[in-house]
Motif scaffolding. Structure first.
Motif, PDB file in Angstrom:
ATOM      1  N   GLU A 289       0.814  -1.220   0.000  1.00  0.00           N
ATOM      2  CA  GLU A 289       0.000   0.000   0.000  1.00  0.00           C
ATOM      3  C   GLU A 289       0.847   1.269   0.000  1.00  0.00           C
ATOM      4  OE1 GLU A 289      -3.839   0.011   2.070  1.00  0.00           O
ATOM      5  OE2 GLU A 289      -3.339  -1.990   2.838  1.00  0.00           O
ATOM      6  N   VAL A 290       2.038   1.164  -0.578  1.00  0.00           N
ATOM      7  CA  VAL A 290       2.819   2.363  -0.877  1.00  0.00           C
ATOM      8  C   VAL A 290       2.158   3.009  -2.089  1.00  0.00           C
ATOM      9  CG1 VAL A 290       5.067   3.239  -1.623  1.00  0.00           C
ATOM     10  CG2 VAL A 290       4.935   1.372   0.049  1.00  0.00           C
ATOM     11  N   ASP A 291       1.739   4.243  -1.953  1.00  0.00           N
ATOM     12  CA  ASP A 291       0.843   4.858  -2.932  1.00  0.00           C
ATOM     13  C   ASP A 291       1.381   4.785  -4.357  1.00  0.00           C
ATOM     14  OD1 ASP A 291      -1.676   6.527  -3.268  1.00  0.00           O
ATOM     15  OD2 ASP A 291      -0.189   7.821  -4.222  1.00  0.00           O
ATOM     16  N   TRP A 292       2.634   5.167  -4.554  1.00  0.00           N
ATOM     17  CA  TRP A 292       3.191   5.184  -5.912  1.00  0.00           C
ATOM     18  C   TRP A 292       3.209   3.783  -6.502  1.00  0.00           C
ATOM     19  CZ3 TRP A 292       7.326   2.971  -8.479  1.00  0.00           C
ATOM     20  CH2 TRP A 292       7.654   3.532  -9.727  1.00  0.00           C
TER      21      TRP A 292
ATOM     22  N   ALA B 219      -5.592  -5.326  -0.644  1.00  0.00           N
ATOM     23  CA  ALA B 219      -4.793  -4.116  -0.435  1.00  0.00           C
ATOM     24  C   ALA B 219      -5.017  -3.111  -1.562  1.00  0.00           C
ATOM     25  CB  ALA B 219      -3.312  -4.476  -0.335  1.00  0.00           C
ATOM     26  N   LEU B 220      -5.096  -3.602  -2.790  1.00  0.00           N
ATOM     27  CA  LEU B 220      -5.334  -2.708  -3.925  1.00  0.00           C
ATOM     28  C   LEU B 220      -6.731  -2.099  -3.852  1.00  0.00           C
ATOM     29  CD1 LEU B 220      -3.724  -4.807  -6.808  1.00  0.00           C
ATOM     30  CD2 LEU B 220      -2.746  -2.823  -5.629  1.00  0.00           C
ATOM     31  N   LEU B 221      -7.687  -2.876  -3.388  1.00  0.00           N
ATOM     32  CA  LEU B 221      -9.043  -2.351  -3.238  1.00  0.00           C
ATOM     33  C   LEU B 221      -9.118  -1.315  -2.121  1.00  0.00           C
ATOM     34  CD1 LEU B 221     -11.093  -5.615  -3.796  1.00  0.00           C
ATOM     35  CD2 LEU B 221     -11.348  -3.501  -5.104  1.00  0.00           C
ATOM     36  N   ARG B 222      -8.296  -1.482  -1.095  1.00  0.00           N
ATOM     37  CA  ARG B 222      -8.271  -0.485  -0.021  1.00  0.00           C
ATOM     38  C   ARG B 222      -7.648   0.823  -0.490  1.00  0.00           C
ATOM     39  NH1 ARG B 222      -6.871  -4.861   3.340  1.00  0.00           N
ATOM     40  NH2 ARG B 222      -4.653  -4.413   3.037  1.00  0.00           N
ATOM     41  N   SER B 223      -6.545   0.714  -1.213  1.00  0.00           N
ATOM     42  CA  SER B 223      -5.769   1.916  -1.524  1.00  0.00           C
ATOM     43  C   SER B 223      -6.152   2.573  -2.849  1.00  0.00           C
ATOM     44  CB  SER B 223      -4.275   1.580  -1.536  1.00  0.00           C
ATOM     45  OG  SER B 223      -3.985   0.580  -2.494  1.00  0.00           O
ATOM     46  N   LYS B 224      -6.614   1.770  -3.819  1.00  0.00           N
ATOM     47  CA  LYS B 224      -6.937   2.304  -5.148  1.00  0.00           C
ATOM     48  C   LYS B 224      -8.275   1.735  -5.616  1.00  0.00           C
ATOM     49  CE  LYS B 224      -3.137   4.621  -5.508  1.00  0.00           C
ATOM     50  NZ  LYS B 224      -3.148   6.109  -5.555  1.00  0.00           N
ATOM     51  N   HIS B 225      -9.288   1.930  -4.790  1.00  0.00           N
ATOM     52  CA  HIS B 225     -10.555   1.224  -4.973  1.00  0.00           C
ATOM     53  C   HIS B 225     -11.189   1.472  -6.346  1.00  0.00           C
ATOM     54  CE1 HIS B 225     -13.963  -0.950  -3.165  1.00  0.00           C
ATOM     55  NE2 HIS B 225     -14.700  -0.192  -3.948  1.00  0.00           N
ATOM     56  N   GLU B 226     -11.515   2.720  -6.632  1.00  0.00           N
ATOM     57  CA  GLU B 226     -12.207   3.027  -7.886  1.00  0.00           C
ATOM     58  C   GLU B 226     -11.323   2.743  -9.093  1.00  0.00           C
ATOM     59  OE1 GLU B 226     -15.369   3.747  -8.212  1.00  0.00           O
ATOM     60  OE2 GLU B 226     -15.618   3.606  -6.038  1.00  0.00           O
ATOM     61  N   MET B 227     -10.043   3.029  -8.962  1.00  0.00           N
ATOM     62  CA  MET B 227      -9.107   2.770 -10.057  1.00  0.00           C
ATOM     63  C   MET B 227      -9.030   1.273 -10.343  1.00  0.00           C
ATOM     64  SD  MET B 227      -5.140   4.031 -10.209  1.00  0.00           S
ATOM     65  CE  MET B 227      -4.125   3.804 -11.667  1.00  0.00           C
ATOM     66  N   PHE B 228      -9.053   0.477  -9.283  1.00  0.00           N
ATOM     67  CA  PHE B 228      -9.011  -0.978  -9.437  1.00  0.00           C
ATOM     68  C   PHE B 228     -10.281  -1.484 -10.112  1.00  0.00           C
ATOM     69  CE2 PHE B 228      -9.787  -5.310  -8.046  1.00  0.00           C
ATOM     70  CZ  PHE B 228      -8.554  -5.915  -8.168  1.00  0.00           C
TER      71      PHE B 228
END
Length: 243
Positions: free
Chosen positions: A103-106, A147-156
């Protein structure tokens, strides 16, 4: 007495070697990084050079392939006193999943935008028959997807919309819904990306409109009912589903 470490860290030494053009050293591989004990901490500390190395399409695809054990994942060395016994073959896949789920943003944005990780995971789920999924691998994949759904939900979730069949990933997860960590991914799909704290101090996740639209479109409750009946029928016939 405390001695402060001087000089480059093992990770920085590998990065220096990977960037060297002298040809004096053997080529550095991703596995070399995964064998270092501080790889996760360096990643979460946002070591920029390390993130740029891990964030290439080639490295992300290799990390995903390691998670699903599509490549040889046998550790070349085991930290003293840290033998995992029967789980030792999953040591390197677990480290790879921790990086992808850091969950490192970049890095998360790179993972979601390149889409190679999701594609490899879903292709793996498609190829495995129901009840035959290695639950250790399923758990590692679920960790990354959650983790991707937590940090980049709509993008995912937008990745689903760009597929020829936007419901395809949901069908694949339902196919292996007896793996509880993957079942939790479905729940994560309808959780919002952010967590709001109520006046009572409890955490409440806003419902994801995009996730609900996907669920409504695929009639998920009907699919869950069919999957449950299929599992029940298999058990009645004396075939154990799951494992």
């Amino acid at each position: 007495m405390y001695f402060e470490r001087t000089g480059p860290s093992p990770i920085d030494q590998l990065l220096n070697r990977s960037e060297s053009t002298s040809g004096d050293d053997s080529p550095v591989t991703l596995r070399d990084f995964l064998e270092e004990t501080d790889i996760i901490s360096e990643c979460r500390a946002e070591n920029r050079r390390l993130l740029e190395y891990l964030g290439t399409s080639k490295a992300l695809e290799e990390l995903a392939s390691i998670v699903i054990m599509r490549v040889d994942t046998t550790p070349t060395r085991t930290p003293p006193g840290d033998d995992l016994g029967p789980l030792e073959p999953y040591r390197i896949p677990s480290i790879a999943s921790e990086i992808l789920a850091s969950e490192v943003d970049w890095l998360s944005e790179r993972i979601v935008s390149t889409r190679s990780v999701q594609t490899l995971f879903f292709d793996y789920l498609r190829a495995v028959d129901p009840g035959r999924l290695d639950h250790n691998i399923g758990s590692l994949m679920a960790k990354v997807l959650s983790a991707l759904l937590r940090s980049k939900h709509e993008m995912f979730l937008s990745h689903f919309e760009d597929l020829d069949d936007a419901l395809y990933p949901v069908d694949l997860i339902l196919k292996h819904v007896d793996c509880s960590p993957l079942a939790e991914v479905l729940i994560r799909m309808i959780d919002g990306a952010d967590v709001m704290r109520s006046a009572r101090g409890s955490e409440e996740s806003p419902v994801s409109i995009s996730g609900m639209e996907i669920f409504n479109a695929c009639n998920i409750f009907d699919l869950l009912s069919k999957r449950f009946l299929a599992c029940l029928s298999a058990r009645v016939d004396g075939v154990e589903v799951g494992g």
